[in-house]
Design an enzyme around this catalytic site. Sequence first.
Site, PDB file in Angstrom:
ATOM      1  N   TYR A 160       0.880  -0.971  -0.223  1.00 15.46           N
ATOM      2  CA  TYR A 160       0.070   0.077  -0.164  1.00 15.46           C
ATOM      3  C   TYR A 160       0.609   1.096  -0.148  1.00 15.46           C
ATOM      4  O   TYR A 160       0.916   2.136  -0.608  1.00 15.46           O
ATOM      5  CB  TYR A 160      -0.483  -0.067   1.083  1.00 15.46           C
ATOM      6  CG  TYR A 160      -1.918   1.465   1.158  1.00 15.46           C
ATOM      7  CD1 TYR A 160      -2.661   1.394   0.383  1.00 15.46           C
ATOM      8  CD2 TYR A 160      -1.924   2.347   2.858  1.00 15.46           C
ATOM      9  CE1 TYR A 160      -3.759   2.189   0.344  1.00 15.46           C
ATOM     10  CE2 TYR A 160      -2.543   3.386   2.178  1.00 15.46           C
ATOM     11  CZ  TYR A 160      -3.784   2.662   1.482  1.00 15.46           C
ATOM     12  OH  TYR A 160      -4.856   4.427   1.795  1.00 15.46           O
TER      13      TYR A 160
ATOM     14  N   PHE B 231     -14.479  -0.120  15.828  1.00 17.63           N
ATOM     15  CA  PHE B 231     -14.587  -0.004  17.423  1.00 17.63           C
ATOM     16  C   PHE B 231     -15.808   0.136  17.894  1.00 17.63           C
ATOM     17  O   PHE B 231     -16.589   0.409  18.939  1.00 17.63           O
ATOM     18  CB  PHE B 231     -13.641   1.084  17.963  1.00 17.63           C
ATOM     19  CG  PHE B 231     -12.355   0.869  18.721  1.00 17.63           C
ATOM     20  CD1 PHE B 231     -11.750  -0.207  18.347  1.00 17.63           C
ATOM     21  CD2 PHE B 231     -11.452   2.310  18.943  1.00 17.63           C
ATOM     22  CE1 PHE B 231     -10.478  -0.332  18.922  1.00 17.63           C
ATOM     23  CE2 PHE B 231     -10.178   1.625  19.577  1.00 17.63           C
ATOM     24  CZ  PHE B 231      -9.463   0.904  18.772  1.00 17.63           C
TER      25      PHE B 231
ATOM     26  N   PRO C 119       2.173   1.925  12.394  1.00 24.26           N
ATOM     27  CA  PRO C 119       3.036   3.457  13.489  1.00 24.26           C
ATOM     28  C   PRO C 119       2.749   3.648  14.532  1.00 24.26           C
ATOM     29  O   PRO C 119       1.701   3.688  14.497  1.00 24.26           O
ATOM     30  CB  PRO C 119       2.727   4.219  11.774  1.00 24.26           C
ATOM     31  CG  PRO C 119       2.367   3.671  10.610  1.00 24.26           C
ATOM     32  CD  PRO C 119       1.786   2.308  11.031  1.00 24.26           C
TER      33      PRO C 119
ATOM     34  N   ARG D  66       1.239   9.725  14.036  1.00 25.78           N
ATOM     35  CA  ARG D  66       0.616  10.194  13.342  1.00 25.78           C
ATOM     36  C   ARG D  66      -0.243  11.349  13.288  1.00 25.78           C
ATOM     37  O   ARG D  66      -1.164  11.432  13.637  1.00 25.78           O
ATOM     38  CB  ARG D  66       0.176   9.236  12.262  1.00 25.78           C
ATOM     39  CG  ARG D  66      -0.189  10.327  10.526  1.00 25.78           C
ATOM     40  CD  ARG D  66      -1.111   9.039  10.133  1.00 25.78           C
ATOM     41  NE  ARG D  66      -0.360   7.868   9.209  1.00 25.78           N
ATOM     42  CZ  ARG D  66      -1.020   6.584   8.862  1.00 25.78           C
ATOM     43  NH1 ARG D  66      -2.364   6.476   9.439  1.00 25.78           N
ATOM     44  NH2 ARG D  66      -0.117   6.088   8.983  1.00 25.78           N
TER      45      ARG D  66
HETATM   46  P1  NAD Z   1     -12.328   2.322   0.520  1.00 31.23           P
HETATM   47  O1  NAD Z   1     -11.737   0.845   0.376  1.00 31.23           O
HETATM   48  O2  NAD Z   1     -14.685   1.980   1.156  1.00 31.23           O
HETATM   49  O3  NAD Z   1     -12.636   2.321  -1.181  1.00 31.23           O
HETATM   50  C1  NAD Z   1     -11.654   2.099  -2.270  1.00 31.23           C
HETATM   51  C2  NAD Z   1     -12.706   2.314  -3.664  1.00 31.23           C
HETATM   52  O4  NAD Z   1     -11.886   1.376  -4.297  1.00 31.23           O
HETATM   53  C3  NAD Z   1     -13.550   0.818  -3.357  1.00 31.23           C
HETATM   54  O5  NAD Z   1     -14.834   1.128  -3.773  1.00 31.23           O
HETATM   55  C4  NAD Z   1     -13.179  -0.512  -4.244  1.00 31.23           C
HETATM   56  O6  NAD Z   1     -13.865  -1.481  -4.261  1.00 31.23           O
HETATM   57  C5  NAD Z   1     -12.114   0.457  -5.126  1.00 31.23           C
HETATM   58  N1  NAD Z   1     -11.641  -0.560  -5.972  1.00 31.23           N
HETATM   59  C6  NAD Z   1     -10.785  -1.582  -5.027  1.00 31.23           C
HETATM   60  N2  NAD Z   1     -10.039  -1.541  -6.381  1.00 31.23           N
HETATM   61  C7  NAD Z   1      -9.958  -1.312  -7.053  1.00 31.23           C
HETATM   62  C8  NAD Z   1      -9.592  -1.181  -8.475  1.00 31.23           C
HETATM   63  N3  NAD Z   1      -8.981  -2.289  -9.052  1.00 31.23           N
HETATM   64  N4  NAD Z   1     -10.185  -0.971  -9.354  1.00 31.23           N
HETATM   65  C9  NAD Z   1     -11.328  -0.496  -9.654  1.00 31.23           C
HETATM   66  N5  NAD Z   1     -11.829  -0.170  -8.344  1.00 31.23           N
HETATM   67  C10 NAD Z   1     -11.403  -0.470  -7.324  1.00 31.23           C
HETATM   68  O7  NAD Z   1     -11.913   3.235   0.739  1.00 31.23           O
HETATM   69  P2  NAD Z   1     -11.407   5.124   1.340  1.00 31.23           P
HETATM   70  O8  NAD Z   1     -11.173   4.868   2.894  1.00 31.23           O
HETATM   71  O9  NAD Z   1     -12.281   5.279   0.516  1.00 31.23           O
HETATM   72  O10 NAD Z   1     -10.681   4.978   0.916  1.00 31.23           O
HETATM   73  C11 NAD Z   1     -10.836   5.847  -1.203  1.00 31.23           C
HETATM   74  C12 NAD Z   1      -9.089   6.191  -1.137  1.00 31.23           C
HETATM   75  O11 NAD Z   1      -8.457   7.019  -0.688  1.00 31.23           O
HETATM   76  C13 NAD Z   1      -8.619   5.409  -1.912  1.00 31.23           C
HETATM   77  O12 NAD Z   1      -7.295   5.788  -2.829  1.00 31.23           O
HETATM   78  C14 NAD Z   1      -7.563   5.441  -0.111  1.00 31.23           C
HETATM   79  O13 NAD Z   1      -5.787   4.896  -0.455  1.00 31.23           O
HETATM   80  C15 NAD Z   1      -7.221   6.646  -0.172  1.00 31.23           C
HETATM   81  N6  NAD Z   1      -7.320   7.036   1.096  1.00 31.23           N
HETATM   82  C16 NAD Z   1      -8.238   6.972   2.769  1.00 31.23           C
HETATM   83  C17 NAD Z   1      -8.398   7.091   3.487  1.00 31.23           C
HETATM   84  C18 NAD Z   1      -8.699   7.204   5.170  1.00 31.23           C
HETATM   85  O14 NAD Z   1      -8.784   7.447   5.847  1.00 31.23           O
HETATM   86  N7  NAD Z   1     -10.667   6.643   3.991  1.00 31.23           N
HETATM   87  C19 NAD Z   1      -6.644   7.736   4.072  1.00 31.23           C
HETATM   88  C20 NAD Z   1      -6.274   7.770   2.672  1.00 31.23           C
HETATM   89  C21 NAD Z   1      -6.091   7.744   1.464  1.00 31.23           C
HETATM   90  N1  UDP Z   2      -5.947  -0.763  15.138  1.00 26.96           N
HETATM   91  C1  UDP Z   2      -7.025  -1.352  17.142  1.00 26.96           C
HETATM   92  N2  UDP Z   2      -7.973  -1.956  16.653  1.00 26.96           N
HETATM   93  C2  UDP Z   2      -8.142  -2.571  16.082  1.00 26.96           C
HETATM   94  C3  UDP Z   2      -7.919  -1.705  14.614  1.00 26.96           C
HETATM   95  C4  UDP Z   2      -7.247  -0.559  14.483  1.00 26.96           C
HETATM   96  O1  UDP Z   2      -5.663  -1.471  18.105  1.00 26.96           O
HETATM   97  O2  UDP Z   2      -9.607  -3.338  15.826  1.00 26.96           O
HETATM   98  C5  UDP Z   2      -5.235   0.285  15.724  1.00 26.96           C
HETATM   99  C6  UDP Z   2      -4.173  -0.193  14.484  1.00 26.96           C
HETATM  100  O3  UDP Z   2      -3.255  -0.651  14.986  1.00 26.96           O
HETATM  101  C7  UDP Z   2      -3.434   1.047  14.266  1.00 26.96           C
HETATM  102  C8  UDP Z   2      -4.707   2.358  14.651  1.00 26.96           C
HETATM  103  O4  UDP Z   2      -6.065   1.364  15.329  1.00 26.96           O
HETATM  104  O5  UDP Z   2      -2.482   1.814  15.143  1.00 26.96           O
HETATM  105  C9  UDP Z   2      -5.199   3.058  13.423  1.00 26.96           C
HETATM  106  O6  UDP Z   2      -4.937   1.780  12.516  1.00 26.96           O
HETATM  107  P1  UDP Z   2      -6.203   1.529  11.077  1.00 26.96           P
HETATM  108  O7  UDP Z   2      -6.154   0.018  10.562  1.00 26.96           O
HETATM  109  O8  UDP Z   2      -7.801   2.756  10.922  1.00 26.96           O
HETATM  110  O9  UDP Z   2      -5.283   2.635  10.024  1.00 26.96           O
HETATM  111  P2  UDP Z   2      -4.118   3.004   9.838  1.00 26.96           P
HETATM  112  O10 UDP Z   2      -2.694   1.757  10.432  1.00 26.96           O
HETATM  113  O11 UDP Z   2      -3.216   2.431   8.725  1.00 26.96           O
HETATM  114  O12 UDP Z   2      -3.242   4.368  10.332  1.00 26.96           O
END
Ligand code: NAD
Ligand code: UDP
Length: 314
Positions: free
Chosen positions: A146, A192, A274, A277
Site C-alpha cells: 500500500y 470500535f 506507525p 501520526r
Molecule cells: P474504500 O476501500 O472504501 O474505497 C476504495 C474503493 O476503490 C472501493 O469502492 C473499491 O471497490 C475500489 N477499488 C479497489 N480496487 C479497485 C480497482 N482495482 N479498480 C477499481 N476500483 C477499485 O476506501 P476509502 O477509505 O474510501 O479510500 C478511498 C481512497 O482514499 C483510496 O485510494 C485510499 O488509499 C485513500 N485514502 C483513504 C484514507 C482514509 O482514511 N479513508 C486515508 C488515506 C488514503
Molecule cells: N487498531 C486497533 N484495533 C482495531 C483496528 C486498528 O487498535 O481493531 C489500531 C491499529 O493498530 C493502528 C490504528 O488503530 O494503530 C489505526 O489503524 P487503521 O487500520 O484504522 O489505520 P492505519 O493503521 O492505516 O492508520
Amino acid sequence: MSRKRVLVTGGAGFLGSHLCDRLIQAGADVICLDNFFTGCKSNVDHLLGNPRFELIRHDVVHPILLEVDQIYNLACPASPVHYQFNPVKTIKTSVMGAINMLGLAKRVRARILQASTSEVYGDPNVHPQPESYWGHVNPIGIRSCYDEGKRVAETLMMDYHRQNKVDIRIVRIFNTYGPRMAINDGRVVSNFIVQALRNQDITVYGEGSQTRSFCYVSDLIDGIFRLMNTDGITGPVNIGNPGEFTIRELAEVVIDLTGSRSQIVQRALPQDDPVQRQPNIAQARAVLGWEPKVTLREGLRSTIGYFEKALAAE
Ligand code: NAD
Ligand code: UDP
C-alpha cells in the site's frame, strides 16, 4: 463553461461515494467507476436514478477511454485488512491504476487528482508531518504494498506532469472516518463502533499508546474538492484533522458515546504499525483556505448513528 464531466474511480467506496454526492451537488456529470472489491452499489444507490450519474464496473488495472474534464483517482482498498488480502493486486491497483488514469488524463487533457495517503510518511520520525518530509517507510513489510504503491503513484503523477504537462493534484489523506464505512472495513473507527454497539470486546492493538489524527468525511471531501478546483498547485497537499488521539483514548470516547458495556482488550500489535501520526496542514490552510470543522466527538456521534442503522438492517 459547459457542465464538467468528472470521473471518480473507487466511486462506490467510502470516500468515493461522498465525493460523488458532492460533485452531483456542484452540478457536474459524474461517472463512478469501481470494481466493487471494498465498495458496494448501496453506497451510490440513491444516485442511480439521476441522469447526471453513471456507474461503470471496471478495474483500473485495465485501460479505459472516456471523455472527461476531471479525474479523481481513488480506486484502491484503504484498510490494512483489505489491502493485505491480495498485496500484489493492491500494488497493481495503485501503480497500473495511476498509469492508466494518467494516460487517460494526458489523452483527453483532463485534470487528475490522485488520492495519496499519510502512509507515504511510514512510521514518521518527524512530527507532525509536513509535505516536505520524505518519510520513513519499510519497502519490504506487510504495509509496503500500500505505502510503496502510493509513493509510486505520486512519482508517476509528478513525472507525467514534468514530461507531458499533465495537470495534476496530489492529496495526502490522513485517517478519515464517517458514514458508509463498511461494517467489515477493519479500520479502527468502524471496528470500535461496531464492537461497542454489539457490546463485544473492543480490540486495541498493542498498548493503544500509538496515535492517529481522525478527520470527519465531510471535511475531507471539502478539502479535496477545493484542491481539485484551485489553480496552480502541483505538489502534494496534506488533508487531515490535526486533533491527535491515542487509540486507547479513541476506544474510551466510543464507549462513552455509545454507552456500551464493552470491555477494552489488547491484541497483538501488527507489524510496522506507525507509532504516531498528525498532519501539518499549514499548506492547506494557506493555499486552499481549508481547515477541518468537525470535532472527533461530533463526527463519531453521526458515524455511530449510521452504524446503528446499518447493524439493524443486517
Ligand atoms: P474504500 O476501500 O472504501 O474505497 C476504495 C474503493 O476503490 C472501493 O469502492 C473499491 O471497490 C475500489 N477499488 C479497489 N480496487 C479497485 C480497482 N482495482 N479498480 C477499481 N476500483 C477499485 O476506501 P476509502 O477509505 O474510501 O479510500 C478511498 C481512497 O482514499 C483510496 O485510494 C485510499 O488509499 C485513500 N485514502 C483513504 C484514507 C482514509 O482514511 N479513508 C486515508 C488515506 C488514503
Ligand atoms: N487498531 C486497533 N484495533 C482495531 C483496528 C486498528 O487498535 O481493531 C489500531 C491499529 O493498530 C493502528 C490504528 O488503530 O494503530 C489505526 O489503524 P487503521 O487500520 O484504522 O489505520 P492505519 O493503521 O492505516 O492508520
